[in-house]
Enzyme design. Sequence first.
Site, PDB file in Angstrom:
ATOM      1  N   SER A  22       0.859  -1.185   0.000  1.00 15.61           N
ATOM      2  CA  SER A  22       0.000   0.000   0.000  1.00 15.61           C
ATOM      3  C   SER A  22       0.893   1.231   0.000  1.00 15.61           C
ATOM      4  O   SER A  22       1.736   1.364  -0.884  1.00 15.61           O
ATOM      5  CB  SER A  22      -0.943  -0.028   1.210  1.00 15.61           C
ATOM      6  OG  SER A  22      -1.869   1.039   1.156  1.00 15.61           O
ATOM      7  N   HIS A  49      -2.537  -0.864  -3.455  1.00 11.06           N
ATOM      8  CA  HIS A  49      -3.746  -0.077  -3.219  1.00 11.06           C
ATOM      9  C   HIS A  49      -3.734   1.189  -4.093  1.00 11.06           C
ATOM     10  O   HIS A  49      -3.120   2.193  -3.729  1.00 11.06           O
ATOM     11  CB  HIS A  49      -3.838   0.325  -1.743  1.00 11.06           C
ATOM     12  CG  HIS A  49      -4.183  -0.803  -0.834  1.00 11.06           C
ATOM     13  ND1 HIS A  49      -4.069  -0.742   0.527  1.00 11.06           N
ATOM     14  CD2 HIS A  49      -4.636  -2.058  -1.091  1.00 11.06           C
ATOM     15  CE1 HIS A  49      -4.438  -1.881   1.074  1.00 11.06           C
ATOM     16  NE2 HIS A  49      -4.778  -2.702   0.104  1.00 11.06           N
ATOM     17  N   ASP A 140      -4.530  -4.466   5.746  1.00 12.98           N
ATOM     18  CA  ASP A 140      -4.979  -5.308   4.643  1.00 12.98           C
ATOM     19  C   ASP A 140      -3.875  -6.307   4.302  1.00 12.98           C
ATOM     20  O   ASP A 140      -2.695  -5.973   4.298  1.00 12.98           O
ATOM     21  CB  ASP A 140      -5.315  -4.459   3.416  1.00 12.98           C
ATOM     22  CG  ASP A 140      -5.906  -5.288   2.285  1.00 12.98           C
ATOM     23  OD1 ASP A 140      -6.578  -6.294   2.584  1.00 12.98           O
ATOM     24  OD2 ASP A 140      -5.699  -4.944   1.117  1.00 12.98           O
TER      25      ASP A 140
END
Length: 350
Positions: A22, A49, A140
């Site tokens: 991310s 992401h 995540d």
Amino acid sequence: MDDLSKSGSVMARSSIIAIGASAGGVRALCSLASELPGTIGVPVLIVLHVGAQQSVLPALLNAAGPLPAKHAKDGEPLLPDRIYVAPPDRHMVVVDSQLRLSRGPKENCARPAIDPLFRSVAESYGPAAVGVILTGNQNDGTLGLFEIARRGGIAIAQDPDEAAYPDMPRSAAEHVALDYTLRIADMPKLLVHLASGKDGKEKAMPITPFQSDVGQTPELIDSIPFERPVAITCPDCGGALHSSEVGTITKFGCHIGHSYTAETMAIAQFDKMERVMREAFRFLNERAEFCLQMAEQYYPQEPDLSAAWQAASRQALDRAYKLRDLVEQDWITPEVAESRFTQSQGSVSR
């Protein structure tokens, strides 16, 4: 597919590598790709992401190293010596050795999200799967990496001390029995060894059941009993959420398919609450303006009705300012405090 059994000192050859990142991920991924050989022998799947924004990650990876990179296409077969990148606003998963893309519900407020890819890789490849978590905020990928480890695959995380944003690798280290925690510079050699069968682990993690017996003692707020809501609802769609335990991780999901880890849920719920309150502030301002316009319309023909509209406008404006003051007060946010405490404890222990 190669024999996936692991016995004695004979290690199974890894058949797929899945990587999630991310914040700070572009630099980390380019650094990793620059040291991978052009003939690693397995497909490499990447989720970064990016949301719905345009992504140039494949071009950057192509410029960084010899492995060809491209955005994945729905239904295409997986080939070795390729890097497949999840395209914007699409989850990427593996089904029957093919890549499938979807605009399914966001997970941990992200699409593409890392967890769906990792789960599918764990289910399809079992002990032959490798999962890697790199830099990023929140957590995540932790649930998906847990599934990879549980099914006997290799679980890897970037050293949090090196990561530009350490939340994701730190969460993986806290909740998953990692096989390796290392710096980006050391990952290419390890991945090559795993792909060639020179390294691995013996068996899958056992499934450990967890139960929760949280007490439900009624709470009084200013001497008024706090009526607990029937259900906690999804910040994305408003549907009822159910909770489950995956290892040491609490997961919330709705019937639509939106899912959150507990930490992400807390942040998403607070953001939704603040957004709704600010929307209410805007509506009250708009009501004040509408009532004022009605007062001007009825004045001077119907002064009493005009005065009533003026009173309604003042009331709406007064309540709008009270609501604004409430929104802008300091809020107790244990999820933020917990994250900072965990980071400080990690720094002290090292």
